[in-house]
Scaffold this motif. Structure first.
Motif, PDB file in Angstrom:
ATOM      1  N   ILE A 107      -8.719   2.657  -3.224  1.00 11.31           N
ATOM      2  CA  ILE A 107      -7.821   2.165  -2.108  1.00 11.31           C
ATOM      3  C   ILE A 107      -8.966   1.691  -0.847  1.00 11.31           C
ATOM      4  O   ILE A 107      -8.763   0.837  -0.156  1.00 11.31           O
ATOM      5  CB  ILE A 107      -6.950   3.177  -1.668  1.00 11.31           C
TER       6      ILE A 107
ATOM      7  N   THR B 277       0.505   5.302  -2.436  1.00 11.78           N
ATOM      8  CA  THR B 277       0.190   6.376  -1.433  1.00 11.78           C
ATOM      9  C   THR B 277       1.148   7.448  -1.362  1.00 11.78           C
ATOM     10  O   THR B 277       2.275   7.252  -1.337  1.00 11.78           O
ATOM     11  CB  THR B 277      -0.607   5.758  -0.233  1.00 11.78           C
TER      12      THR B 277
ATOM     13  N   ILE C 147      -2.109  -4.771  -2.099  1.00 11.90           N
ATOM     14  CA  ILE C 147      -3.236  -4.423  -2.837  1.00 11.90           C
ATOM     15  C   ILE C 147      -2.777  -4.412  -4.425  1.00 11.90           C
ATOM     16  O   ILE C 147      -1.608  -4.284  -4.757  1.00 11.90           O
ATOM     17  CB  ILE C 147      -3.549  -2.861  -2.583  1.00 11.90           C
TER      18      ILE C 147
ATOM     19  N   LEU D  24       0.809  -1.217   0.166  1.00 12.95           N
ATOM     20  CA  LEU D  24      -0.180   0.161  -0.142  1.00 12.95           C
ATOM     21  C   LEU D  24       0.844   1.088  -0.208  1.00 12.95           C
ATOM     22  O   LEU D  24       0.338   2.256  -0.485  1.00 12.95           O
ATOM     23  CB  LEU D  24      -1.092   0.072   1.148  1.00 12.95           C
TER      24      LEU D  24
END
Length: 505
Positions: A424, A325, A459, A321
């Motif tokens: 997300i 981000t 993810i 993740l």
């Protein structure tokens, strides 16, 4: 003959000053009442029943200038169901999805518990509320309201909810707004009883006075409340669609614990034939080299590893993740300085994330709270509860932009070139995200989650077009959710101002 003079009547403020002069005053609520009140109604001796706030609410209603009737006079029925022993089944076909009182008030009510149909209580059909009914929490935090829609009507509901059946009253939205208002909540909660856990009974609600303004005003408020609930249903449908798209585009199966490779059950029976076989425990084994520095069994349950394996078998290679981000941060702990609404910034807490609208919202001082900017949240940030109940997910809408948020809410700041915030959030809500988050919990009494553990969640790195197709639905859903909260709040404030305006006139 000695003439006895009657004692002079003094005001509450004069009495308070007398107590202060005598050194008796302490900073607790004080109410003075006529002694004969103690012999009326339920003969209550608890001070909360006679608070000045409750008396003021009665005065507002009685002096509002509108017709006033008891709630039982404008509804068909008010009832509560008997307590029952809940026996659950693992087979969904043999049970009904069950919701507790707090779950029934959630924006996105879901249940993984199924009450066994063959062990259901008497009057089981009444545990399913019908669209248009009002539900009121009857234990714990009493008095919270929810209007039943088709979405909620499919659940088997707890006995800890009072049912209000307004079949003969056309403006159920007005009833909802009035009972949710500050005045209605005071009149409901004054009758609560219980030392540790508060309770309400049907007769407490039945006697609540309901002011009835002209029908056009009732109809207007009713329409706004129904509009708010329609928006919430639309938001839930968007989230359902986003979840379906996510699984379809990423090539992921609907996650089920039957996919987890627990140790197989023994082939030979463990008990005599005369006794029922006990369910096989969810047992597993791991290599000593896989222990790393964690010795808590929950960290090594293979459910999270199974989720990651299924992600790797999907259409897109998963990444951690932190790679898609901008930042993942937990705000520092701080001393909170609360002020009235008009002087403060709304303060979001972890318990607010699953709620339809934030209950018991507090406000931080704009002028006295040092370094307030550290706790301000921005539009389209993703919020995850990281202390206590781990893994609740929310997305900051334009309505909540520049609110403050607790340090118990982890912030995920998006990088739009790499990861769409709605995508997300949609992924973290799924079991694939939830099992990874909860597997990393640590703490003896209070569960905690760190920024580094959140960055390590896997993810699928889907193309940004696919992320946008999924994520835009999620953003729209949270915008609708908070628009509904604003509409409902405005309708409730309208009821309050209407009653207080008429009283002042």
């Amino acid at each position: 003959m000695i003439e006895m003079n009657a004692a002079p009547i003094i005001t509450r403020e004069e009495r308070r000053q007398q107590f202060i002069e005598l050194g008796w005053w302490v900073s607790i609520p004080l109410a003075t009442i006529p002694a004969h009140w103690l012999y009326q109604g339920e003969n209550r001796l608890d001070g909360g029943y006679y608070t000045a706030e409750a008396n003021a609410a009665f005065r507002v209603v009685n002096d509002c200038g509108f017709e006033v009737q008891a709630l039982e006079k404008v509804t068909a029925d008010i009832f509560v169901l008997d307590r029952f022993r809940r026996i659950y089944t693992r087979d969904k076909a043999l049970g009904w999805p069950y919701l507790s009182a707090s779950e029934a008030l959630d924006f996105r009510s879901r249940s993984e518990r199924y009450v066994a149909k063959d062990h259901a209580p008497k009057l089981a059909a009444l545990h399913f509320a019908k669209p248009g009914w009002l539900l009121v929490t009857a234990s714990g935090s009493v008095g919270r309201m929810v209007l039943v829609t088709e979405r909620l009507a499919k659940y088997f509901l707890t006995h800890d909810l009072l049912r209000i059946v307004p079949n003969d009253f056309p403006y159920v939205g007005y009833l909802y707004a009035y009972l949710s208002s500050r005045i209605g909540q005071v009149l409901i909660s004054k009758d609560q009883y219980g030392a540790a856990i508060k309770h309400l009974e049907p007769h407490h609600l039945a006697s609540v006075p309901v002011p009835l303004p002209p029908e056009d005003i009732q109809a207007e408020i009713h329409t706004e409340i129904m509009r708010a609930y329609a928006l919430r249903d639309e938001a839930n449908e968007l989230l359902d669609e986003a979840d379906r798209l996510l699984h379809e585009k990423l090539g992921l199966p609907i996650f089920d614990e039957s996919l987890v490779p627990y140790l197989p059950a023994p082939t030979a029976p463990r008990l005599p034939a005369s006794r029922p076989e006990m369910p096989h425990p969810k047992a597993f084994s791991i290599r000593a080299s896989e222990l790393t520095d964690r010795f808590d069994a929950s960290f090594h349950v293979p459910i999270a590893r199974t989720a990651v394996k299924l992600l790797r078998d999907g259409n897109y290679e998963p990444v951690q993740l932190g790679h898609i981000t901008g930042d993942i941060v937990v705000a520092p702990r701080f001393k909170r300085i609360y002020v009235p609404k008009e002087y403060g910034v709304p303060f979001l807490q972890g318990s607010h994330l699953p709620q339809m609208r934030p209950y018991d919202l507090k406000y931080l001082s704009r002028t006295q709270q040092r370094n307030l900017e550290q706790w301000i949240i921005r539009k389209e940030w993703i919020l995850v509860t990281c202390s206590g109940t781990i893994g609740r997910v929310g997305l900051v809408s334009s309505y909540m932009d520049k609110w403050a948020a607790s340090q118990h809410l982890l912030r995920i700041v998006p990088d739009y070139s790499k990861g769409h915030p709605g995508y997300i959030a949609a992924f973290l809500i799924t079991p694939y995200g939830q099992h990874q988050l909860t597997a990393k919990i640590y703490g003896g009494v209070v569960d905690e989650l760190t920024e580094d553990d959140t960055r390590a969640v896997w993810i699928p790195n889907a193309p940004i077009e696919i992320q946008r197709e999924i994520g835009e639905r999620v953003i729209q859903a949270f915008e609708k959710k908070d628009e509904a909260s604003a509409i409902e709040e405005a309708a409730i404030r309208k009821v309050e101002s209407l009653l207080q305006k008429e009283e002042a006139a």
